[in-house]
Motif scaffolding. Structure first.
Motif, PDB file in Angstrom:
ATOM      1  N   GLU A  93      34.720 -41.770 -29.797  1.00 15.11           N
ATOM      2  CA  GLU A  93      36.018 -42.213 -30.287  1.00 15.11           C
ATOM      3  C   GLU A  93      35.939 -42.603 -31.760  1.00 15.11           C
ATOM      4  O   GLU A  93      36.862 -42.358 -32.528  1.00 15.11           O
ATOM      5  CB  GLU A  93      36.523 -43.410 -29.469  1.00 15.11           C
ATOM      6  CG  GLU A  93      36.859 -43.063 -28.034  1.00 15.11           C
ATOM      7  CD  GLU A  93      35.697 -43.241 -27.063  1.00 15.11           C
ATOM      8  OE1 GLU A  93      34.523 -43.203 -27.497  1.00 15.11           O
ATOM      9  OE2 GLU A  93      35.956 -43.396 -25.863  1.00 15.11           O
ATOM     10  N   SER A  94      34.831 -43.184 -32.169  1.00 13.00           N
ATOM     11  CA  SER A  94      34.701 -43.700 -33.533  1.00 13.00           C
ATOM     12  C   SER A  94      34.256 -42.667 -34.553  1.00 13.00           C
ATOM     13  O   SER A  94      34.536 -42.815 -35.735  1.00 13.00           O
ATOM     14  CB  SER A  94      33.702 -44.861 -33.548  1.00 13.00           C
ATOM     15  OG  SER A  94      32.421 -44.390 -33.146  1.00 13.00           O
ATOM     16  N   ASN A  96      38.016 -45.695 -21.675  1.00 15.25           N
ATOM     17  CA  ASN A  96      38.289 -44.261 -21.800  1.00 15.25           C
ATOM     18  C   ASN A  96      37.354 -43.457 -20.903  1.00 15.25           C
ATOM     19  O   ASN A  96      37.775 -42.518 -20.225  1.00 15.25           O
ATOM     20  CB  ASN A  96      38.144 -43.803 -23.249  1.00 15.25           C
ATOM     21  CG  ASN A  96      39.287 -44.263 -24.116  1.00 15.25           C
ATOM     22  OD1 ASN A  96      40.377 -44.544 -23.641  1.00 15.25           O
ATOM     23  ND2 ASN A  96      39.037 -44.351 -25.408  1.00 15.25           N
ATOM     24  N   ASN A 111      44.006 -40.215 -28.359  1.00 17.66           N
ATOM     25  CA  ASN A 111      43.040 -40.978 -27.582  1.00 17.66           C
ATOM     26  C   ASN A 111      42.166 -39.983 -26.823  1.00 17.66           C
ATOM     27  O   ASN A 111      42.659 -38.981 -26.297  1.00 17.66           O
ATOM     28  CB  ASN A 111      43.808 -41.897 -26.627  1.00 17.66           C
ATOM     29  CG  ASN A 111      42.923 -42.548 -25.611  1.00 17.66           C
ATOM     30  OD1 ASN A 111      42.559 -41.929 -24.618  1.00 17.66           O
ATOM     31  ND2 ASN A 111      42.586 -43.797 -25.846  1.00 17.66           N
ATOM     32  N   VAL A 112      40.868 -40.241 -26.751  1.00 22.88           N
ATOM     33  CA  VAL A 112      39.938 -39.284 -26.154  1.00 22.88           C
ATOM     34  C   VAL A 112      40.245 -39.022 -24.678  1.00 22.88           C
ATOM     35  O   VAL A 112      40.099 -37.890 -24.206  1.00 22.88           O
ATOM     36  CB  VAL A 112      38.468 -39.720 -26.375  1.00 22.88           C
ATOM     37  CG1 VAL A 112      38.103 -40.927 -25.537  1.00 22.88           C
ATOM     38  CG2 VAL A 112      37.514 -38.576 -26.127  1.00 22.88           C
TER      39      VAL A 112
END
Length: 158
Positions: free
Chosen positions: A105-106, A15, A133-134
């Motif tokens: 992301e987490s 990402n 999604n980032v």
């Protein structure tokens, strides 16, 4: 000084590499707030960024405190993309000097980072959807910010 993208302690190399490629193609800077969950030379990061990483302006900050010192010294507004945002990204008035911050992301960003933001924006999603999604979220927000500020290149594709 142009619009910039910042990643807060990114978890996923692919990402981050994708976003590095995007900022290289769009003529923007990428700021990585450490620690990242991968080495910046990670194979996934390089594969996603491809040969565009050589064109990318990537600035690394050892901590959020170091990033904030840089940002405040530059007089730049921090725009946090968050599921808890108060304003839709398409309704927000971006400026050429904004720094758009994307969380991990987490886990997103901690409350102290939320409180440091000058503005909090959200990408509206259908009911029941948690998040994008980032890399996709970053691309959508940068596209809107560049559209508003006239920041897209006008000379073609090369």
């Amino acid at each position: 000084m142009t619009l910039a993208l910042a990643l807060y302690e990114p978890d996923i190399a692919q990402n981050a590499g994708t976003l590095a490629r995007a900022v290289a193609c769009l003529g923007l800077e990428l700021h990585i707030v450490e620690p990242a969950g991968f080495p910046v030379g990670d194979a996934g990061f390089r594969r996603a960024g491809m040969d565009y990483l050589d064109r990318a302006v990537i600035r690394r900050h050892a901590s959020f405190k170091a990033f904030e010192e840089w940002r405040r010294a530059e007089g730049r507004r921090l725009v946090l993309a968050t599921t808890r945002g108060a304003v839709a990204h398409v309704d927000f008035a971006f400026t050429e000097t904004d720094v758009v911050l994307l969380g991990r992301e987490s886990a997103g960003v901690p409350e102290a980072v939320h409180e440091s933001a000058d503005a909090r924006i959200v990408i509206p999603l259908n009911e029941g959807a948690r998040s994008l999604n980032v890399a996709l979220a970053g691309a959508m927000i940068l596209g809107e910010a560049l559209r508003q500020t006239g920041g897209f290149a006008r000379t073609g594709t090369g």
